[in-house]
Design an enzyme around this catalytic site. Structure first.
Site, PDB file in Angstrom:
ATOM      1  N   ASN A  42     -23.339  36.664   5.791  1.00 55.82           N
ATOM      2  CA  ASN A  42     -24.087  36.281   4.596  1.00 55.82           C
ATOM      3  C   ASN A  42     -24.745  34.940   4.873  1.00 55.82           C
ATOM      4  O   ASN A  42     -24.072  33.987   5.273  1.00 55.82           O
ATOM      5  CB  ASN A  42     -23.160  36.174   3.384  1.00 55.82           C
ATOM      6  N   SER A  85     -26.209  40.470   1.245  1.00 55.01           N
ATOM      7  CA  SER A  85     -26.785  39.585   0.234  1.00 55.01           C
ATOM      8  C   SER A  85     -25.995  39.743  -1.054  1.00 55.01           C
ATOM      9  O   SER A  85     -25.744  40.877  -1.495  1.00 55.01           O
ATOM     10  CB  SER A  85     -28.256  39.942  -0.002  1.00 55.01           C
ATOM     11  N   GLU A  86     -25.597  38.626  -1.663  1.00 55.86           N
ATOM     12  CA  GLU A  86     -24.651  38.695  -2.780  1.00 55.86           C
ATOM     13  C   GLU A  86     -25.198  39.375  -4.024  1.00 55.86           C
ATOM     14  O   GLU A  86     -24.433  39.709  -4.926  1.00 55.86           O
ATOM     15  CB  GLU A  86     -24.105  37.304  -3.137  1.00 55.86           C
ATOM     16  N   ASN A  87     -26.516  39.595  -4.103  1.00 53.29           N
ATOM     17  CA  ASN A  87     -27.062  40.318  -5.244  1.00 53.29           C
ATOM     18  C   ASN A  87     -26.914  41.829  -5.104  1.00 53.29           C
ATOM     19  O   ASN A  87     -27.329  42.571  -5.990  1.00 53.29           O
ATOM     20  CB  ASN A  87     -28.531  39.958  -5.472  1.00 53.29           C
TER      21      ASN A  87
END
Length: 520
Positions: free
Chosen positions: A320, A343-345
């Site tokens: 990440n 990706s944290e979304n």
């Protein structure tokens, strides 16, 4: 027991119907339930769908940046003029779009968010004392919402231990003179298997405003690409969930295994009249681009850090990357290895920026930039994303910093009273002991102020969490007990040069080598 009797009775009726020669699907349609039967209510006017939201309500609002926001329902709230809202949303859009519109009209009293970002009006109202802001780590926010929908009142998480989130005192509201009017409360701490965890309480809403792609006439819902984000857990966490979609299809159009949100969670549904689907950061890969370059051609300092950071990637790794230098380092990943970018979304398998014709408002990264995906990629919700992160399934996280301490404390999310961007997902990203944390940054701040210090003076993002520091001058390994060890030095510099620009002492590796650079 009553339910079992009902089931037994129903089965006898069905058996009787079949035995009498009736066709099964016509003569016996059996439906069993131990709760009141409830149907999704369909609306044509978004104002009608939200007009009963009262002043002072808590409203969960889906989306990430401008991706997957309920545009029509937000506009409807502008028309109803409801006031004093507590809005729970990862961020607040931009000044003139999304929740930024409700901030501008002063309809929101409190924001519960992880990131202020580039919304200047959001930051201005907060720092001037006009708006209450409860800043919450992004993964904790997602899990608090998920827990609320699952009937779990609270949970323990490693995220935020040793920071203002755990200690309390983070400003929720400022007085006009800049003093703190309301501060966050400290969290309960417990230790499990030698690691500290803090207690976080679930979040539920009076209403949830959700954006999905399609719904069928039963109320089942599916999302599109990275627009799933916070929308999915929010569907489940409110007394009344209002979903707006781009298209309504007939029952049976979705395969049952493809449904993301079953109808049981959807109370009201409306087909959006129009969608702008604005892109916050249109990032384009131009035709004819050759080798990837740093953001500023000729910026030797940044490129030096980027080319060293690229050596941290290993074949098969899940990583990440923060915005800026970390993300730019991915341009230099060797073609001989495969690195899976998370990706944290809600994306695993990020690809390069799109060509102009490929740009898609429903496909962005955590920096709100348009992206593409690689073969084998997947999409998921924000709570699922942070289960990967918090659970240690991500091998490497690379991010920037304002300050790093000798023992690996990290500060990168706020300057009290002056600059508040929010912690976003950073606190979660550094919370797992299984994940290697690499900081990339310029060695000194403006005016040659120290960024590598004996002790951080800014509010912490994580305590003793950094494993390696890469600057334009040197590379340090970090030991939580012994401190820093200099392992690489830029050609032409001496150890004494580095010591003068570093705010703490450090050991020098007996295997000290010149600072490495990946080949172009």
């Amino acid at each position: 027991m009553a339910a079992l009797k009902l089931l037994s009775s129903g089965l006898r009726l069905c058996a009787s119907a079949r035995g009498s020669g009736a066709t099964w699907y016509k003569g016996c349609v059996c439906s069993f339930s131990t709760s009141a039967h409830r149907h999704t209510k369909f609306y044509t006017d978004p104002v009608e769908a939200v007009k009963d939201i009262p002043d002072g309500a808590t409203v969960l609002v889906g989306g990430f940046g401008l991706c997957g926001i309920p545009e029509n329902l937000i506009d409807a709230l502008l028309k109803t003029g409801v006031k004093g809202l507590t809005a729970v949303s990862n961020n607040a859009g931009v000044d003139n779009f999304g929740l930024g519109l409700l901030l501008r009209s002063k309809q929101i009293k409190r924001m519960v968010s992880s990131y202020v970002g580039e919304n200047a009006e959001f930051e201005r109202q907060y720092l001037s004392g006009e708006l209450e802001v409860e800043l919450t780590p992004q993964g904790t926010l997602a899990e608090r919402i998920r827990a609320g929908g699952a009937g779990v009142p609270a949970f323990y998480t490693p995220t935020g231990y040793g920071t203002l989130v755990q200690e309390g005192g983070s400003p929720i509201k400022y007085n006009k003179d800049g003093s703190v009017a309301i501060a966050s409360k400290p969290r309960e701490v417990r230790e499990f298997n030698g690691q500290h965890f803090i207690l976080e309480e679930a979040i539920t809403g009076d209403f949830a405003l959700v954006k999905a792609w399609k719904a069928d006439r039963a109320g089942n819902v599916i999302f599109r690409k990275s627009a799933r984000n916070f929308n999915l857990p929010m569907c489940k966490a409110a007394e009344t969930t209002v979903v707006e979609v781009e298209e309504i299809v007939d029952i049976g159009a979705f395969a049952p295994e493809d449904i993301h949100i079953p109808q049981i969670y959807v109370h009201r549904l409306i087909k959006g009249e129009k969608y702008e689907k604005r892109i916050e950061r249109l990032s384009i890969r131009k035709e004819g681009d050759g080798e990837a370059k740093s953001a500023k051609p000729g910026d030797d300092v940044r490129e030096r850090i980027i080319k060293r950071a690229a050596l941290e990637f290993e074949d098969g790794m899940y990583a990440n990357l923060g915005i800026g230098i970390p993300l730019l380092a991915s341009n230099f990943i060797s073609p001989n290895i495969t690195v899976h970018l998370q990706s944290e979304n809600g994306v695993l398998g990020l690809g390069p920026y799109p060509r102009q014709h490929e740009a898609d408002a429903d496909l962005i990264n955590a920096g709100k930039e348009t992206v593409t995906i690689l073969p084998g990629a997947s999409f998921f919700s924000s709570d699922e994303s942070f289960a990967m992160i918090r659970g240690g399934h991500v091998d490497l996280t690379m991010l920037g910093a304002m300050q790093v301490s000798k023992y690996g404390d990290l500060a990168n999310w706020m300057i009290p009273g002056k600059m508040v961007k929010g912690m976003g997902g950073a606190m979660d990203l550094v919370s797992s002991a299984k994940t290697k944390v690499v900081v990339t940054m310029e060695h000194s701040a403006k005016g040659n102020a120290h960024k590598i210090m004996e002790k951080c003076t800014l509010p912490l993002t994580g305590k003793q969490c950094v494993n390696r520091i890469i600057t334009e001058k040197a590379v340090f390994d970090v030991d939580k007990k012994k401190g820093l060890t200099l392992i690489e030095l830029w050609e032409g510099l001496t150890v004494d040069d580095v010591q003068k620009s570093t705010g703490c002492d450090f050991a020098v590796s007996p295997k000290l080598m010149p600072m490495q650079q990946i080949a172009n």
